[in-house]
Design an enzyme around this catalytic site. Structure first.
Site: not given
Length: 255
Positions: A44, A160, A155, A115
């Site tokens: 990722d 988390s 996600t 984010e």
């Protein structure tokens, strides 16, 4: 959709580099700036890096997992790549635009696919005032930090931090506190993707805060504004029945 020119990019990991060489020999390897699709080989992290590098080109990116974390990646196979690309489903992602005002008076901008997060810089808890669309919604959040996540990023760190998973086609942003001390029971909010957020750092000299848009960090911020930049479209390709929407739904039933 049929792609004529494929560019391959990979991490420096031996497994990823070996895959890049094998696929390049088999399918050819165009330069990224000349290709009409980019295949990213890694995890990722590479996918986000590649999307940032080509953010303004609106070029489709298809990831194959040759790394450790592959939520955004398809399964690696070297067979039938052109057919897989032609059959792939496309997800359109809009980034967040962060504007950060620093203690020295300077202002900086950065874009985030996952984010924008604010973090305390020292042992002192951060104190942050939160405004949405010009209206103060929380006078003082005492916390380790706070973040704003896109559906694609919901996600990742957001999850988390006990934030909600947001469906990829939902026109929403997740606002999630990080280790909130006061108000202790506040768990965040779901906001319209058109929302304009402003974070004011209280007692900034005593309680310094940094702001991070994906991998771009600014320290000792005084004020941070965040909103979705709908003028930028990023195109991610996924195998049928394993698209980002399906992955986000599946993630909610893991335990």
């Amino acid at each position: 959709m049929k792609f004529e020119k494929i560019a391959f990019v990979a991490t420096e990991m031996p497994e990823a580099e070996a895959a890049r060489k094998a696929l390049s020999r088999r399918y050819g390897d165009a330069k990224p700036e000349e290709a009409d699709v980019i295949v990213a080989l890694g995890g990722d992290g590479l996918m986000l890096q590649t999307m940032h590098q080509h953010m303004k080109r609106r070029i489709p990116i298809y990831g194959m997992n040759r790394g450790s974390v592959g939520f955004l990646m398809n399964e690696y196979r070297d067979d039938n790549l052109t057919e897989r690309l032609a059959a792939a489903e496309c997800a359109t992602i809009h980034p967040l635009r962060m504007r950060a005002s620093l203690a020295d008076g300077s202002c900086h901008e950065a874009l985030a696919i996952n984010e924008v997060a604010l973090f305390r810089e020292t042992y002192q808890a951060a104190k942050i005032r939160i405004s949405i669309d010009g209206k103060t919604r929380m006078e003082e959040l005492v916390c380790d930090g706070v973040l704003v996540a896109t559906p694609a990023g919901s996600t990742a760190y957001n999850l988390s931090a006990q934030g909600p998973i947001v469906p990829i086609d939902a026109a929403l942003l997740a606002l999630t506190p990080i280790s909130a001390f006061r108000p202790r029971r506040w768990r965040g909010a779901l906001l319209s993707h058109r929302a304009q957020l402003r974070f004011e750092i209280l007692e900034a000299e005593k309680r310094p805060v940094s702001a991070v848009a994906d991998h771009t960090e600014f320290r000792q911020v005084r004020e941070v504004e965040v909103e979705e930049d709908g003028s930028i479209d990023m195109l991610m390709l996924f195998d049928p029945d394993h698209g980002l929407e399906e992955r986000i739904i599946t993630e909610q039933f893991l335990y």
